[in-house]
Design a protein around this motif. Structure first.
Motif, short mmCIF file in Angstrom:
data_model
loop_
_atom_site.label_atom_id
_atom_site.label_comp_id
_atom_site.label_asym_id
_atom_site.label_seq_id
_atom_site.Cartn_x
_atom_site.Cartn_y
_atom_site.Cartn_z
N LYS A 43 -23.28 -1.09 6.71
CA LYS A 43 -22.40 -1.45 7.84
C LYS A 43 -21.66 -2.75 7.54
N GLU A 48 -16.42 2.94 6.18
CA GLU A 48 -17.45 3.48 7.05
C GLU A 48 -18.76 3.54 6.27
N GLY A 50 -22.02 4.76 4.73
CA GLY A 50 -22.39 6.10 4.31
C GLY A 50 -22.59 6.19 2.82
N TYR A 52 -21.05 7.93 -0.61
CA TYR A 52 -19.83 8.48 -1.18
C TYR A 52 -20.09 8.92 -2.61
N GLN A 63 -16.62 10.89 1.01
CA GLN A 63 -17.80 10.61 1.82
C GLN A 63 -18.59 11.90 1.98
N SER A 66 -22.47 10.28 6.39
CA SER A 66 -22.06 9.12 7.17
C SER A 66 -23.30 8.40 7.70
N GLY A 67 -23.12 7.12 7.99
CA GLY A 67 -24.22 6.31 8.51
C GLY A 67 -24.82 5.42 7.43
#
Length: 165
Positions: A43, A48, A50, A52, A63, A66-67
């Motif tokens: 973060k 974003e 995540g 990749y 990506q 996500s997260g």
């Protein structure tokens, strides 16, 4: 942002294309390039959070998850705190059939050598940019594969957390 810069600089040096002929920044037996590079972004990095996958031919990231997955990746690596705290980590993996199809069992050795060359590039660039890393090889392969949702024919070799010193 600094974290975005870390990922961009390192993906190119780890497996990026270095010439118009399509050769990459590390030597590869038969130019078969069995390695894949995943970038785990936390973060607040400008991208974003995540996971990749780096696509060398396009110099782009796709990506896949996500997260913020740093804690899960850290847990798969025997709770290594560097991975949890680094803004960006690279995960170098191998798709062995790309190289064993030509070189047989010896292709495994070639893939491991290539991973070492890629990791060395990460270290050398880090010295130039004031960025620290530590190659982590102590992890549960199957757990790392689960976190990154790697296909069955892909195996993790290194985790390289990156951060400013």
């Amino acid at each position: 942002s600094p974290s975005r810069g870390l990922g961009d600089v390192y993906k190119r040096q780890t497996q990026g294309i270095s010439s118009k002929g399509g050769l990459r920044t590390v030597p590869s037996a038969g130019a078969l390039y069995p390695l894949e590079v995943h970038i785990v972004i936390g973060k607040g990095s400008g991208l974003e959070a995540g996971i990749y996958r780096y696509i060398a031919e396009e110099h782009s990231l796709i990506q896949e998850i996500s997260g913020d997955m740093r804690t899960k990746l850290s847990e798969a690596a025997l709770s290594e705190s560097m991975i949890k705290n680094a803004p960006v980590s690279l995960v170098i993996s191998a798709v062995y059939p790309r190289i064993t199809s030509k070189y047989g069992k010896r292709g495994l050795r070639y893939a491991h050598m290539e991973a070492g060359h890629a990791a060395q590039n990460v270290y050398l660039l880090g010295v130039e940019l004031g960025i620290g890393t530590c190659a982590v090889g102590a992890f549960d392969d199957e757990e790392v594969k689960k976190v990154l949702k790697m296909p069955a024919n892909e195996d993790p070799l290194y985790i390289l957390p990156l951060g400013y010193i």
